[in-house]
Write a protein that holds these residues in place. Structure first.
Motif, PDB file in Angstrom:
ATOM      1  N   SER A 168       5.415   1.922   8.318  1.00 16.75           N
ATOM      2  CA  SER A 168       5.402   2.775   7.127  1.00 16.75           C
ATOM      3  C   SER A 168       6.809   3.310   6.885  1.00 16.75           C
ATOM      4  O   SER A 168       7.479   3.767   7.818  1.00 16.75           O
ATOM      5  N   VAL A 169       7.275   3.192   5.613  1.00 16.05           N
ATOM      6  CA  VAL A 169       8.598   3.699   5.257  1.00 16.05           C
ATOM      7  C   VAL A 169       8.440   4.727   4.138  1.00 16.05           C
ATOM      8  O   VAL A 169       7.441   4.728   3.394  1.00 16.05           O
ATOM      9  N   LEU A 213      -3.820   0.661  -2.478  1.00 19.26           N
ATOM     10  CA  LEU A 213      -3.231  -0.622  -2.851  1.00 19.26           C
ATOM     11  C   LEU A 213      -2.570  -0.484  -4.219  1.00 19.26           C
ATOM     12  O   LEU A 213      -3.198  -0.062  -5.192  1.00 19.26           O
ATOM     13  N   ILE A 214      -1.267  -0.853  -4.285  1.00 19.41           N
ATOM     14  CA  ILE A 214      -0.559  -0.740  -5.563  1.00 19.41           C
ATOM     15  C   ILE A 214      -0.162  -2.097  -6.121  1.00 19.41           C
ATOM     16  O   ILE A 214      -0.085  -2.273  -7.333  1.00 19.41           O
ATOM     17  N   ARG A 215       0.072  -3.076  -5.250  1.00 20.73           N
ATOM     18  CA  ARG A 215       0.428  -4.422  -5.734  1.00 20.73           C
ATOM     19  C   ARG A 215      -0.139  -5.434  -4.759  1.00 20.73           C
ATOM     20  O   ARG A 215      -0.152  -5.209  -3.545  1.00 20.73           O
ATOM     21  N   SER A 216      -0.575  -6.597  -5.279  1.00 19.21           N
ATOM     22  CA  SER A 216      -1.172  -7.620  -4.424  1.00 19.21           C
ATOM     23  C   SER A 216      -0.920  -8.990  -5.041  1.00 19.21           C
ATOM     24  O   SER A 216      -0.520  -9.118  -6.194  1.00 19.21           O
ATOM     25  N   GLY A 217      -1.204 -10.028  -4.208  1.00 23.06           N
ATOM     26  CA  GLY A 217      -1.068 -11.400  -4.670  1.00 23.06           C
ATOM     27  C   GLY A 217       0.358 -11.809  -4.964  1.00 23.06           C
ATOM     28  O   GLY A 217       0.598 -12.723  -5.745  1.00 23.06           O
ATOM     29  N   LEU A 218       1.325 -11.158  -4.339  1.00 27.20           N
ATOM     30  CA  LEU A 218       2.734 -11.448  -4.601  1.00 27.20           C
ATOM     31  C   LEU A 218       3.180 -12.634  -3.755  1.00 27.20           C
ATOM     32  O   LEU A 218       2.829 -12.758  -2.580  1.00 27.20           O
ATOM     33  N   VAL A 230       0.857  -1.175   0.000  1.00 30.59           N
ATOM     34  CA  VAL A 230       0.000   0.000   0.000  1.00 30.59           C
ATOM     35  C   VAL A 230       0.896   1.229   0.000  1.00 30.59           C
ATOM     36  O   VAL A 230       1.837   1.318   0.809  1.00 30.59           O
ATOM     37  N   LYS A 231       0.601   2.170  -0.921  1.00 35.06           N
ATOM     38  CA  LYS A 231       1.356   3.421  -0.989  1.00 35.06           C
ATOM     39  C   LYS A 231       0.386   4.574  -0.753  1.00 35.06           C
ATOM     40  O   LYS A 231      -0.598   4.727  -1.483  1.00 35.06           O
TER      41      LYS A 231
END
Length: 904
Positions: free
Chosen positions: A181-182, A141-146, A136-137
């Motif tokens: 969070s980074v 949500l920006i990428r999932s299912g990795l 999450v950015k």
């Protein structure tokens, strides 16, 4: 395999009914160490049916508290708190799978990216089923299912789009773990539009700054001042690279002139080095150097600065002085005029960052902490004492600091107010635990920081405010409370502490599980106890929820109706003051689909172990053999008892003591050739199969006392003195008295010297006053006497010689021994030389006819008896007397005696 004890009475395994799936413990991976047991958490014994790789538990020895004993010894089984973050499921076919929630082992950190290669945010976790990852950015949500959570930039992706705040989540069926969070900062590669070419000129003795202004970056560059050959400019108390990267000269010397002062900025993250400027410096000689003046500081224009520091970070306080060196006049003798020259010496700033205790004519710099001592801080002086550096500043370093520069012309100061704040850090963390349904769970997160952090809770990565309301769930400060937990409460819970300086995050796995009951204590154990004692019979159980335990006797009636019987929380049955009627078979059972039970057998004996002849407190003479008795009696039906002797609590038996100690069949201890170090407390312990008893005695080793020592003479007069001594050891025997002996050495030949008793002194006295004969040479010694005997004599005292005096006595035994007619033989007992009292000793013999009026005394002096008087007549009576005289005078007037002249 492990079989149910309900079916196999003598089984040495666990009890468990048939299950579709058997839960087995596997090695711990979620936590490195076993966490402390939380309130309501389940303590799993390692030896239960949930064992590793078919491993059955070993036989467990019930606890008897030393008052009862099961038949047949075996090692006790150790208990272990199990971290239930990982389980092994085994089906009827024997296949197994490991169940585990997501556990993050690699997490991202905030970065500054200068190229796509720098975009690398690791996020990896273990778990079974294997977790999937999503990113999450900025809340989107920006990428999932990795299947791998590490985030990297693709070559075609624009770098600028990666700037922002990120968080990674790892999820499987047991829950979701998340990272902090980074932040990703994107910057262009630092470049110089053009290189600076600078020319500077200054006079000798002046102060100067060579500036360095490289391109700015969120990651400040490292500054290196070098020459054209890439050799670093030498730094010293006079020349220093400041925190801002500028090169500072406190005062210039002629040899500071050069054309290649180069400022190089090294950007580590960007893998770039830039030469920001090249400076040519010309130092102009000066015949008229300005007069010395009090020092000043570079940069600090006011008297005070404020520094805000973050706990654990590096902080440096900087004070760089500037100014002229002290001038010194040098005169060359014999010349018409004086030759003056200014000797420009770099200020020796050797006292930087220390309390000021002294002044010198050379400029020095110091620092002090106004509200404490520097030694109590974590800071250290650095960079030729121009910096006060904290490698990892702490909250205790908060306070006011002052640096001070001074020379013979005055001083200047600058103060720093250092305020230390802190990002959140944990002081109490919740542990991942296993819980039974219906328990109340407290997950306690306590964090500290400055400012005080706020704590928020999430469940499986979702803020608790976004999760469906649940009346059983509440938050109180940093504590999340779950009441009457159910299986659906199994999840990964996050607590996050946040203040303006950052955040700290913890993932905690809460597993609510139902486990069938088991009895862990072996079946058929035999307990033996003597009448009147207490017995503890174990029935250790496990299950989730905790099983209810029932104990029954042979009559199948509940036992707790008897006031002597009680049940401990761990299932142990306690019977107090056992009697013979308590002997028999006892049954412990727990209720399940099928009852699970074990039996315990109790035998009661009538005779306790006793020691009717215990060891006594005895005294023995050193060098003899000592005997301590330990007469005991045990129940004859029991195996032979063991006798253990201890000396001051330490066991005696062993090969290294075989020659010193021996124990006879009746338990008597023999200690051979006892010495003083054998004095001690001795105990004999009789250990039977049922009980053990102990009796105490002692050995006191006695001997003749040691001789007195340190003899000395004091309060000395002509014929009196005080003899002092220090007693030796009495060797555990009361002292009776001291015997003082003397030896006279002046009037006796050395071979005939002898010691004579002079006085006895009570045992509590360590000195004695002695009256001495005149004109004698004395030595003294002392002998101590105790109940065992006399000590050896002490070493003799120093010699003491008394002064002469007139005789104080006359000879005794004055008489006549006349055998020759018409003569009088006068004789006497010769006096010992000790009573001569001086030089020139003689006997004055006097005589006169008895009974005559006006008869005059006749006298003569002789050295020794006898003395002959002629013409005395036949049987004529005479008054006779003998007096002692020496060179100082004569003795007291003697009483006359009657003697007779000789007859026919």
């Amino acid at each position: 395999m492990c079989v149910s004890q309900r079916w196999w009475r003598s089984s040495r395994g666990c009890l468990a009914p048939g299950l579709p799936l058997l839960l087995l413990l596997s090695p711990l991976t979620f936590l490195i160490t076993t966490p402390p047991l939380a309130l309501g958490a389940i303590q799993i014994p390692k030896h239960c049916e949930y064992c590793v790789h078919h491993t059955c538990p070993v036989h467990m020895q019930p606890r008897t508290g030393g008052l009862g004993q099961p038949a047949g010894g075996s090692d006790p089984v150790h208990m272990k708190l199990v971290d239930w973050s990982e389980l092994v499921l085994r089906d009827k076919a024997g296949n197994s799978t490991v169940s585990q929630p997501p556990v993050l082992f690699e997490v991202p950190k905030s970065i500054t990216a200068f190229s796509p290669v720098d975009i690398h945010l690791p996020c990896e976790a273990t778990g079974n089923p294997p977790p999937t990852f999503h990113w999450v950015k900025g809340g989107v949500l920006i990428r999932s299912g990795l299947h791998s959570g590490t985030l990297m930039a693709e070559e075609e992706e624009p770098l600028q789009q990666f700037e922002g705040h990120y968080r990674c989540y790892a999820t499987n069926i047991y829950g979701t773990a998340m990272t902090q969070s980074v932040q990703v900062i994107v910057e262009a590669q630092p470049v110089l539009l053009r290189q600076q070419q600078v020319h500077k000129k200054s006079y000798e003795g002046e102060s100067i700054i060579l500036s360095c202004n490289p391109p700015e970056s969120s990651i400040p560059p490292f500054i290196h001042w070098m020459d054209k050959l890439m050799v670093h400019i030498s730094q010293s108390e006079r020349v220093l690279v400041g925190l801002d990267g500028n090169l500072y000269f406190s005062n210039l010397l002629r040899n500071d002139s050069r054309k290649d002062y180069m400022c190089n900025a090294q950007y580590l993250a960007a893998r770039t080095i830039l030469t920001e400027s090249v400076i040519s410096l010309t130092v102009v000689p000066s015949k008229d150097v300005a007069q010395a003046r009090k020092p000043h500081f570079f940069k600090h224009t006011g008297p005070h600065s404020s520094v805000l520091a973050l706990r654990g970070h590096r902080v440096t306080l900087e004070c760089i002085p500037k100014g002229l060196a002290v001038e010194r006049d040098i005169k060359r003798g014999g010349e018409a005029g004086a030759l003056r020259r200014a000797e420009r010496v770099a200020p020796a700033l050797t006292e930087l960052w220390r309390p000021l205790h002294h002044r010198t004519h050379t400029k020095v710099v110091g620092v002090k902490k106004k509200d404490g001592r520097l030694g109590e801080t974590s800071g250290q002086p650095d960079k030729h004492n121009r910096w006060f550096h904290f490698e990892s500043i702490g909250l205790n370093d908060d306070g006011e600091y002052e640096c001070k520069a001074l020379n013979s012309h005055g001083f200047t100061t600058h103060s720093f107010t250092v305020t230390v704040e802190a990002a959140p850090y944990w002081v109490k963390e919740p542990a991942s635990q296993l819980y039974s349904p219906g328990e109340t769970v407290h997950l306690d997160c306590q964090a500290e920081g400055i400012p005080t952090p706020s704590i928020t809770w999430s469940i499986n990565g979702r803020n608790i405010t976004e999760v469906d309301e649940e009346p059983r769930r509440s938050v109180s400060g940093g504590t999340l409370i779950l009441r009457d937990v159910v299986l659906a409460d199994t999840a990964v819970y996050q607590c996050e502490a946040t203040n303006k300086h950052g955040s700290a995050l913890l993932n905690t796995f809460l597993h609510v599980v139902e486990l069938p009951p088991q009895i862990l204590t072996s079946d058929g154990l035999l307990y033996r106890v003597t009448e009147g004692r207490n017995i503890l019979m174990d029935c250790e159980v496990f299950g989730s929820p905790r099983p209810d335990i029932t104990w029954e006797g042979e009559d199948r009636l509940p036992l707790l109706s008897d006031p002597r019987v009680s049940l401990m929380t761990n299932g142990t049955l306690v019977i107090s003051e056992v009697d013979h009627d308590d002997a028999g078979v006892y049954s412990c059972s727990v209720k399940h689909n099928n009852n699970v039970s074990i039996n315990a057998h109790l035998e009661v004996y009538s005779q306790r172990t006793v020691i009717p002849a215990p060891p006594q407190n005895l005294r023995f003479l050193r060098g003899t053999n000592a005997l301590l008795t330990c007469g005991f009696y045990t129940d004859p039906r029991l195996p032979p008892a063991q006798v253990v002797w201890r000396r001051d609590g330490h066991k005696l038996m062993g090969s290294e003591t075989a020659n010193k100690y021996s124990v006879f069949e009746d338990g008597t201890l023999k200690v051979s050739n006892i010495q003083f170090n054998d004095s001690a407390q001795y105990s004999c312990e009789v250990i039977s199969l049922l009980d053990h008893v102990k009796a105490m005695g002692s050995i006191t080793v006695v001997d003749r006392p040691d001789p007195p020592k340190y003899l000395s003479l004091s309060e000395v007069t002509d014929h009196n003195l005080t003899l002092n001594w220090t007693p030796g050891s009495a060797h555990n025997s009361p002292m009776i008295d001291f015997i003082v002996e003397f030896r006279e050495e002046q009037h006796t030949e050395g071979k005939k010297w002898k010691w004579e008793e002079m006085k006895k002194v009570p045992a509590d006295v360590q000195h004695v006053q002695l009256s001495l004969r005149p004109f004698c040479t004395y030595r003294f010694r002392v002998i101590a006497v105790n109940e065992v005997g006399r000590s050896d004599p002490s070493e003799p005292s120093d010699t003491y010689r008394t002064s002469p005096a007139v005789p104080d006595r006359n000879p005794t035994g004055v008489r006549s021994e006349s055998a020759v007619p018409d003569s009088l033989v006068i004789t006497w007992d010769e006096m010992d030389k000790m009573y001569h009292n001086g030089h020139g000793f003689l006997y004055e013999v006097s005589w006169r006819e008895a009974g005559k009026r006006d008869a005059r005394w006749n006298s003569a002096e002789v050295k020794s008896p006898p003395f002959l008087v002629q013409n005395t007549g036949t049987y004529t009576p005479f008054e006779i007397k003998v007096k002692a005289v020496n060179s100082l005078g004569s003795g007291p007037a003697p009483e006359p005696e009657i003697g007779h002249g000789g007859g026919q």
